[in-house]
Design an enzyme around this catalytic site. Sequence first.
Site, PDB file in Angstrom:
ATOM      1  N   LYS A  74       0.838  -1.194   0.000  1.00 57.55           N
ATOM      2  CA  LYS A  74       0.000   0.000   0.000  1.00 57.55           C
ATOM      3  C   LYS A  74       0.879   1.252   0.000  1.00 57.55           C
ATOM      4  CE  LYS A  74      -3.085   0.096   3.298  1.00 57.55           C
ATOM      5  NZ  LYS A  74      -3.963   0.423   4.455  1.00 57.55           N
TER       6      LYS A  74
ATOM      7  N   LYS B 208       3.330  -2.204  11.229  1.00 59.88           N
ATOM      8  CA  LYS B 208       2.040  -2.085  11.907  1.00 59.88           C
ATOM      9  C   LYS B 208       2.222  -2.474  13.360  1.00 59.88           C
ATOM     10  CE  LYS B 208      -2.237  -1.120  10.651  1.00 59.88           C
ATOM     11  NZ  LYS B 208      -2.740  -0.392   9.481  1.00 59.88           N
TER      12      LYS B 208
ATOM     13  N   ASP C 108      -5.196   3.477  13.745  1.00 53.61           N
ATOM     14  CA  ASP C 108      -5.949   2.454  13.022  1.00 53.61           C
ATOM     15  C   ASP C 108      -7.200   2.257  13.893  1.00 53.61           C
ATOM     16  OD1 ASP C 108      -5.474   0.419  10.626  1.00 53.61           O
ATOM     17  OD2 ASP C 108      -6.405  -0.755  12.200  1.00 53.61           O
TER      18      ASP C 108
HETATM   19  N1  GLU Z   1      -3.860   2.549   9.598  1.00 55.78           N
HETATM   20  C1  GLU Z   1      -3.916   3.203   8.330  1.00 55.78           C
HETATM   21  C2  GLU Z   1      -3.760   2.195   7.218  1.00 55.78           C
HETATM   22  O1  GLU Z   1      -4.257   1.095   7.336  1.00 55.78           O
HETATM   23  C3  GLU Z   1      -3.000   4.401   8.227  1.00 55.78           C
HETATM   24  C4  GLU Z   1      -1.570   4.199   8.593  1.00 55.78           C
HETATM   25  C5  GLU Z   1      -0.763   5.470   8.653  1.00 55.78           C
HETATM   26  O2  GLU Z   1      -1.285   6.559   8.452  1.00 55.78           O
HETATM   27  O3  GLU Z   1       0.457   5.346   8.904  1.00 55.78           O
HETATM   28  O4  GLU Z   1      -3.202   2.453   6.179  1.00 55.78           O
END
Ligand code: GLU
Length: 449
Positions: free
Chosen positions: A118, A130, A170
């Site tokens: 992503k 994460k 998140d």
């Molecule tokens: N938790 C979000 C995601 O799934 C954003 C992560 C972020 O902004 O670092 O992409």
Amino acid sequence: MKVKLDEKIEPIFQEVIKRNPGEIEFHQAVREVLESLGPVLVKHPEFGHHKIIERICEPERQIIFRVPWQDDKGEVQINRGFRVEFNSALGPFKGGLRFHPTVYLGIIKFLGFEQIFKNALTGMPIGGGKGGSDFDPKGKSEEEVMRFCQSFMIELYRHLGEYTDVPAGDIGVGSREIGYMFGQYKRITNRYESGVLTGKGLDWGGSTVRTEATGYGTVYFVDEMLKMRGESFEGKVCLVSGAGNVAIYAIEKIHQLGGKVVACSDSNGVIYDPKGIDLPLVKQLKEVERRRIKHYAEHHKRAKYVPNGNIWEIPCQVAMPSATENEINGTDAEKLVKNGCTAVGEGANMPTTPEGIRVFLDAGIAYGPGKAANAGGVATSALEMQQNASRDAWSFEYTERRLAEIMKNIHKLCYEVTEEYGTPGNYVNGANIAGFIKVAKAMVALGLV
Ligand code: GLU
């Protein structure tokens, strides 16, 4: 029926299962990417030679720690904290923290693995990671949440840094939690290091549009898919599952683009409002009062609340799963297609099961997987890092324009790759292949590290 893996890739996948027993969500996320990669190895034999797939499936570093804290009754509570630093070939580890009772290593690893691709798709210099905890913020007092966040940060801080690892929110982590964690980081380190966390409040280093970014971005992505088919959101009936940050701002943008969202949900039930979801009311309930979505029906007699309802049974033209993983199964997907749904954009991470994905792809509908469709959140986090690094703060309009441009580019990149690889319009392949190639090239360039 499962897609067969390429014969060179099957043993790699078997090894992943063996090395990571019981982590079923992680297996699912890995398999979904590997299913797209057979033709990539043919075009790029160097990736096979450098064992890029084997390396990419193994996190660079995994941190698991105890988080002790005291509740309001003075009782000691113990939770488990995680940070999986998956891949830093493109930049510092970047990805959110999830606080939810279902969190265990397998969930964090699936999220971290998806985050690599992503983040690569955004075109910004960010690696993938994460973290989170099995802490349940539901029903906790403000003070308990603060004490938990402070205890969590007492361990995590030593692993972070603006050039090392930059967490964000998140599920269960919003600007309130980021605030408590940032405050604790600042206190421990004696440094006002804005770039160490994103999703901060606007008064203390946050970026405009970060709150809205995941929801807005997902709608932009769907809009691009619709445009490819000569369509738009105008007049379309839409479903948005969830009622959190992603769902709220997806609804807002859909309404701005002329669509009508008739239902949203939370983990207790579904709200159906035939006149279109009253967004100011949802914001009041969820963002201000922190209450459940069932209270919506107390304000609008026309609205119907269905406890434990299945939102995907409601007829729609566009579906945006924005709650959590595996919320659309094969049967749900069949129902959606049968009821006339022609576009799906994933605001959540991995919300569709492999069976559901198969149904969408076989039906030939526009299906935007989370890795591509919901990348606007993390992309805007990277914009927040840019602003922090230059000690600047951009206007809402400018930041939103940047977000819209990024989403357009992600869509274009994915689409072009699907054409190059002979599966035009299959955005699952597009996102997996385009994301993988970016990371793989960087890994080759950086040598065996
Ligand atoms: N938790 C979000 C995601 O799934 C954003 C992560 C972020 O902004 O670092 O992409």
